[in-house]
Design a protein around this motif. Sequence first.
Motif, PDB file in Angstrom:
ATOM      1  N   LYS A  80      11.395 -22.947  32.279  1.00 40.35           N
ATOM      2  CA  LYS A  80      11.354 -24.202  33.052  1.00 40.35           C
ATOM      3  C   LYS A  80      12.342 -24.129  34.223  1.00 40.35           C
ATOM      4  O   LYS A  80      12.585 -23.061  34.761  1.00 40.35           O
ATOM      5  CB  LYS A  80      11.608 -25.402  32.137  1.00 40.35           C
TER       6      LYS A  80
ATOM      7  N   HIS B 268       0.694 -26.801  32.346  1.00 41.29           N
ATOM      8  CA  HIS B 268       1.684 -27.296  31.383  1.00 41.29           C
ATOM      9  C   HIS B 268       1.696 -28.824  31.435  1.00 41.29           C
ATOM     10  O   HIS B 268       1.518 -29.417  32.498  1.00 41.29           O
ATOM     11  CB  HIS B 268       3.064 -26.728  31.725  1.00 41.29           C
TER      12      HIS B 268
ATOM     13  N   GLU C   6      -0.255 -27.167  23.083  1.00 38.10           N
ATOM     14  CA  GLU C   6       1.069 -27.771  23.086  1.00 38.10           C
ATOM     15  C   GLU C   6       0.932 -29.288  23.004  1.00 38.10           C
ATOM     16  O   GLU C   6       0.740 -29.954  24.039  1.00 38.10           O
ATOM     17  CB  GLU C   6       1.806 -27.411  24.380  1.00 38.10           C
TER      18      GLU C   6
ATOM     19  N   GLY D  40       9.912 -30.220  23.251  1.00 43.07           N
ATOM     20  CA  GLY D  40      11.313 -30.580  23.461  1.00 43.07           C
ATOM     21  C   GLY D  40      11.825 -31.701  22.568  1.00 43.07           C
ATOM     22  O   GLY D  40      12.903 -32.230  22.800  1.00 43.07           O
TER      23      GLY D  40
ATOM     24  N   SER E  75       8.491 -27.185  20.186  1.00 41.62           N
ATOM     25  CA  SER E  75       9.622 -27.143  19.259  1.00 41.62           C
ATOM     26  C   SER E  75       9.572 -25.961  18.284  1.00 41.62           C
ATOM     27  O   SER E  75       9.980 -26.093  17.127  1.00 41.62           O
ATOM     28  CB  SER E  75       9.740 -28.478  18.511  1.00 41.62           C
TER      29      SER E  75
ATOM     30  N   GLY F   1       9.829 -23.136  24.703  1.00 39.40           N
ATOM     31  CA  GLY F   1      10.621 -23.684  25.788  1.00 39.40           C
ATOM     32  C   GLY F   1      12.100 -23.542  25.509  1.00 39.40           C
ATOM     33  O   GLY F   1      12.712 -22.506  25.762  1.00 39.40           O
ATOM     34  N   GLY F   2      12.708 -24.592  24.942  1.00 36.34           N
ATOM     35  CA  GLY F   2      14.157 -24.629  24.753  1.00 36.34           C
ATOM     36  C   GLY F   2      14.731 -23.399  24.070  1.00 36.34           C
ATOM     37  O   GLY F   2      15.760 -22.865  24.508  1.00 36.34           O
TER      38      GLY F   2
HETATM   39  C1  PEP Z   1       7.192 -25.899  26.410  1.00 38.30           C
HETATM   40  O1  PEP Z   1       7.681 -26.625  27.259  1.00 38.30           O
HETATM   41  O2  PEP Z   1       6.254 -25.159  26.706  1.00 38.30           O
HETATM   42  C2  PEP Z   1       7.733 -25.971  25.068  1.00 38.30           C
HETATM   43  C3  PEP Z   1       7.006 -25.546  24.078  1.00 38.30           C
HETATM   44  O3  PEP Z   1       9.010 -26.506  24.938  1.00 38.30           O
HETATM   45  P1  PEP Z   1       9.885 -26.583  23.573  1.00 38.30           P
HETATM   46  O4  PEP Z   1       9.763 -25.258  22.877  1.00 38.30           O
HETATM   47  O5  PEP Z   1      11.271 -26.844  24.069  1.00 38.30           O
HETATM   48  O6  PEP Z   1       9.310 -27.688  22.761  1.00 38.30           O
END
Ligand code: PEP
Length: 252
Positions: free
Chosen positions: A14, A98, A168, A174, A213, A234-235
């Motif tokens: 990101k 996304h 997703e 997140g 997540s 993501g995170g």
């Molecule tokens: C993402 O933004 O593609 C994502 C999956 O974020 P997170 O893993 O932080 O939930």
Amino acid sequence: MTPGVRPLIAGNWKMNGTLREAAALAEGVRAGLEGVRGADLLICPPFVHLHVAAASMGWKAVAIGGQDCAAEPNGAHTGDVSAAMLSDAGCAFVILGHSERRADRGETDVLVKAKAGAAIEAGLIPVVCVGETEAQRDSGEAEAVVAAQIAGSLPEGFTEAKGVVAYEPVWAIGTGRTPTEGDIVAMHARMRAELVARFPGQGGTTRLLYGGSVKPSNAASILALANVDGALVGGASLKAADFLAIAAAVPA
Ligand code: PEP
């Protein structure tokens, strides 16, 4: 997992980090690669960090991807980056559609489809994101929403280009929340059915990622589920050790 499909663990960085931090994160991933045997790895830094990430990977050990691209090949589109530019910068993949772009930038299925077509034209592999909001899940529409996004966002030639679809759920991104394993299996089965119906040749082996997540503590159980061929992270992809632990959790 899907028999015969090599999983992909993709990191979506990101809009985070300095150039120095991006270089250090890429280097941290590269340095821990020996522990990852069962999956391909992809990192998707911000545009301005792509080059340093690609260089630190030796341009090959881990694939590099953009987080978006323009639908147009070039021209007067201030602030945009073309698919060919991403390829030139060392990318093999690009994340498209996304939920943050769909929600914050108003991207529609029509636009995502045009971008995916441009990506394929430039030789990139599109990773097209789909997923329902919490309200859509609560009202029982989740599978229909995702099926419509798949129908509307994937261009012809998607499976031949080895395109990837990432499920997703918007409410899981997140937040630390994830769907039940049963809900993930049901959604991925529906996605597989949609792909096979539309692309009878290769829809059965198109990579279907789960995202939302994913972390080291839940990766092994999620990655073992039917039709889950990897994760979009993501995170947890912002810490090399966590990203590598998720990749190492792919069942052998
Ligand atoms: C993402 O933004 O593609 C994502 C999956 O974020 P997170 O893993 O932080 O939930």
